[in-house]
Design a protein around this motif. Structure first.
Motif, PDB file in Angstrom:
ATOM      1  N   HIS A 155      23.583  -3.224 -47.291  1.00 14.23           N
ATOM      2  CA  HIS A 155      23.527  -3.693 -45.909  1.00 14.23           C
ATOM      3  C   HIS A 155      24.680  -3.126 -45.086  1.00 14.23           C
ATOM      4  N   ALA A 156      24.360  -2.642 -43.900  1.00  9.84           N
ATOM      5  CA  ALA A 156      25.388  -2.289 -42.923  1.00  9.84           C
ATOM      6  C   ALA A 156      25.776  -3.582 -42.212  1.00  9.84           C
ATOM      7  N   CYS A 157      27.016  -3.689 -41.788  1.00  9.92           N
ATOM      8  CA  CYS A 157      27.533  -4.965 -41.289  1.00  9.92           C
ATOM      9  C   CYS A 157      28.324  -4.777 -40.002  1.00  9.92           C
ATOM     10  N   ILE A 158      28.102  -5.685 -39.062  1.00  9.65           N
ATOM     11  CA  ILE A 158      28.901  -5.795 -37.849  1.00  9.65           C
ATOM     12  C   ILE A 158      29.503  -7.190 -37.870  1.00  9.65           C
ATOM     13  N   ARG A 159      30.838  -7.284 -37.834  1.00  5.01           N
ATOM     14  CA  ARG A 159      31.511  -8.579 -38.016  1.00  5.01           C
ATOM     15  C   ARG A 159      32.475  -8.862 -36.864  1.00  5.01           C
ATOM     16  N   PHE A 160      32.453 -10.109 -36.406  1.00  2.82           N
ATOM     17  CA  PHE A 160      33.363 -10.602 -35.369  1.00  2.82           C
ATOM     18  C   PHE A 160      34.207 -11.717 -35.982  1.00  2.82           C
ATOM     19  N   THR A 161      35.528 -11.616 -35.850  1.00  2.00           N
ATOM     20  CA  THR A 161      36.426 -12.673 -36.325  1.00  2.00           C
ATOM     21  C   THR A 161      36.862 -13.491 -35.118  1.00  2.00           C
ATOM     22  N   VAL A 162      36.668 -14.805 -35.182  1.00  2.00           N
ATOM     23  CA  VAL A 162      36.918 -15.711 -34.061  1.00  2.00           C
ATOM     24  C   VAL A 162      38.423 -15.792 -33.783  1.00  2.00           C
ATOM     25  N   PRO A 163      38.845 -15.470 -32.544  1.00  2.00           N
ATOM     26  CA  PRO A 163      40.267 -15.483 -32.211  1.00  2.00           C
ATOM     27  C   PRO A 163      40.821 -16.864 -31.853  1.00  2.00           C
ATOM     28  N   SER A 164      39.959 -17.760 -31.364  1.00  2.00           N
ATOM     29  CA  SER A 164      40.424 -19.114 -31.013  1.00  2.00           C
ATOM     30  C   SER A 164      39.278 -20.105 -31.161  1.00  2.00           C
ATOM     31  N   ALA A 165      39.630 -21.319 -31.558  1.00  2.00           N
ATOM     32  CA  ALA A 165      38.615 -22.358 -31.788  1.00  2.00           C
ATOM     33  C   ALA A 165      37.950 -22.749 -30.476  1.00  2.00           C
ATOM     34  N   GLY A 166      36.663 -23.058 -30.570  1.00  2.00           N
ATOM     35  CA  GLY A 166      35.936 -23.502 -29.393  1.00  2.00           C
ATOM     36  C   GLY A 166      34.449 -23.272 -29.547  1.00  2.00           C
ATOM     37  N   PHE A 167      33.741 -23.524 -28.475  1.00  2.00           N
ATOM     38  CA  PHE A 167      32.295 -23.316 -28.472  1.00  2.00           C
ATOM     39  C   PHE A 167      31.975 -21.887 -28.048  1.00  2.00           C
ATOM     40  N   TYR A 168      30.974 -21.311 -28.711  1.00  2.00           N
ATOM     41  CA  TYR A 168      30.576 -19.933 -28.466  1.00  2.00           C
ATOM     42  C   TYR A 168      29.057 -19.841 -28.361  1.00  2.00           C
ATOM     43  N   ASP A 169      28.607 -18.893 -27.541  1.00  2.00           N
ATOM     44  CA  ASP A 169      27.214 -18.453 -27.562  1.00  2.00           C
ATOM     45  C   ASP A 169      27.192 -17.147 -28.351  1.00  2.00           C
ATOM     46  N   VAL A 170      26.245 -17.030 -29.275  1.00  2.00           N
ATOM     47  CA  VAL A 170      26.090 -15.825 -30.087  1.00  2.00           C
ATOM     48  C   VAL A 170      24.666 -15.329 -29.889  1.00  2.00           C
ATOM     49  N   GLU A 171      24.555 -14.077 -29.455  1.00  2.00           N
ATOM     50  CA  GLU A 171      23.228 -13.519 -29.176  1.00  2.00           C
ATOM     51  C   GLU A 171      23.159 -12.082 -29.686  1.00  2.00           C
ATOM     52  N   GLY A 172      22.090 -11.761 -30.374  1.00  2.00           N
ATOM     53  CA  GLY A 172      21.855 -10.398 -30.826  1.00  2.00           C
ATOM     54  C   GLY A 172      20.414 -10.008 -30.575  1.00  2.00           C
ATOM     55  N   VAL A 173      20.212  -8.851 -29.945  1.00  2.00           N
ATOM     56  CA  VAL A 173      18.887  -8.287 -29.719  1.00  2.00           C
ATOM     57  C   VAL A 173      18.842  -6.969 -30.485  1.00  2.00           C
ATOM     58  N   PHE A 174      17.772  -6.743 -31.244  1.00  2.00           N
ATOM     59  CA  PHE A 174      17.668  -5.592 -32.146  1.00  2.00           C
ATOM     60  C   PHE A 174      16.349  -4.867 -31.897  1.00  2.00           C
ATOM     61  N   PHE A 175      16.392  -3.521 -31.933  1.00  2.00           N
ATOM     62  CA  PHE A 175      15.189  -2.748 -31.645  1.00  2.00           C
ATOM     63  C   PHE A 175      15.330  -1.329 -32.179  1.00  2.00           C
ATOM     64  N   SER A 176      14.197  -0.635 -32.313  1.00  2.00           N
ATOM     65  CA  SER A 176      14.181   0.773 -32.715  1.00  2.00           C
ATOM     66  C   SER A 176      14.614   1.617 -31.516  1.00  2.00           C
ATOM     67  N   PRO A 177      15.640   2.487 -31.684  1.00  2.00           N
ATOM     68  CA  PRO A 177      16.117   3.271 -30.540  1.00  2.00           C
ATOM     69  C   PRO A 177      15.301   4.537 -30.271  1.00  2.00           C
ATOM     70  N   GLY A 178      14.371   4.858 -31.158  1.00  2.00           N
ATOM     71  CA  GLY A 178      13.554   6.059 -30.969  1.00  2.00           C
ATOM     72  C   GLY A 178      12.260   5.727 -30.262  1.00  2.00           C
ATOM     73  N   PRO A 179      11.647   6.731 -29.639  1.00  2.00           N
ATOM     74  CA  PRO A 179      10.383   6.479 -28.949  1.00  2.00           C
ATOM     75  C   PRO A 179       9.247   6.238 -29.930  1.00  2.00           C
ATOM     76  N   PRO A 180       8.256   5.428 -29.565  1.00  2.00           N
ATOM     77  CA  PRO A 180       7.093   5.207 -30.430  1.00  2.00           C
ATOM     78  C   PRO A 180       6.424   6.538 -30.754  1.00  2.00           C
ATOM     79  N   GLY A 181       5.882   6.632 -31.939  1.00  2.00           N
ATOM     80  CA  GLY A 181       5.196   7.845 -32.350  1.00  2.00           C
ATOM     81  C   GLY A 181       6.107   8.863 -33.016  1.00  2.00           C
ATOM     82  N   THR A 182       7.413   8.563 -33.089  1.00  2.00           N
ATOM     83  CA  THR A 182       8.349   9.447 -33.782  1.00  2.00           C
ATOM     84  C   THR A 182       8.918   8.683 -34.976  1.00  2.00           C
ATOM     85  N   PRO A 183       9.398   9.383 -35.998  1.00  2.00           N
ATOM     86  CA  PRO A 183       9.948   8.678 -37.160  1.00  2.00           C
ATOM     87  C   PRO A 183      11.046   7.686 -36.795  1.00  2.00           C
TER      88      PRO A 183
END
Length: 154
Positions: free
Chosen positions: A57-85
């Motif tokens: 697995h490739a990993c993207i990690r965020f270490t929390v700098p200060s305590a509190g409430f957070y919103d966490v959002e991730g949107v993921f998609f294929s960056p190539g055009p449809p019909g291509t590998p």
């Protein structure tokens, strides 16, 4: 592509170089236009990641700098055009906090989103997005783009 930064580890097997633990890359070019690389269309500051051999697995990690409430959002998609590998990413994406998985989803030639609102995090907690090779059990053409936003409410 100028201005593309890539973080990876690799292994040489039988004289061939393989990305063994996946990679994370970003189009760090500050231009306002879209950059093109091997059928990929990457906006400025677009983040991409890709699994490695044997479902590393490739990993993207965020270490929390200060305590509190957070919103966490991730949107993921294929960056190539449809019909291509590169338009056919088939990956699995996981969101974990402190190594406890909260949710996962399949990217199968489409897009997906993981959102957690107003979640309390402590100093030093880790928020981690991981990507594996998906349902087809193959890491070919699995580069996946990510738009990740983490907002603190202190």
């Amino acid at each position: 592509m100028s201005g593309f930064s890539l973080w990876t580890t690799s292994t040489t097997v039988s004289g061939l170089n393989y990305v063994s633990n996946g990679f994370v890359g970003i189009n760090s070019n500050s231009q306002t236009n879209v950059q093109h690389l091997n059928e990929f269309s990457l906006k400025p500051n677009q983040l991409v990641f890709h699994p490695g051999v044997n479902n590393a697995h490739a990993c993207i990690r965020f270490t929390v700098p200060s305590a509190g409430f957070y919103d966490v959002e991730g949107v993921f998609f294929s960056p190539g055009p449809p019909g291509t590998p590169n338009g056919y990413a088939t990956t699995d994406v996981h969101l974990s906090i402190n190594d406890v998985e909260l949710r996962s989803l399949w990217i199968n030639q489409n897009s997906g989103m993981l959102i957690f609102r107003q979640i309390y995090l402590n100093v030093g907690d880790t928020v981690q997005f991981e990507i594996g090779w998906g349902q087809n059990k193959n890491y070919g053409s699995d580069t996946t783009a990510a738009n990740i936003i983490i907002v603190a409410y202190n």
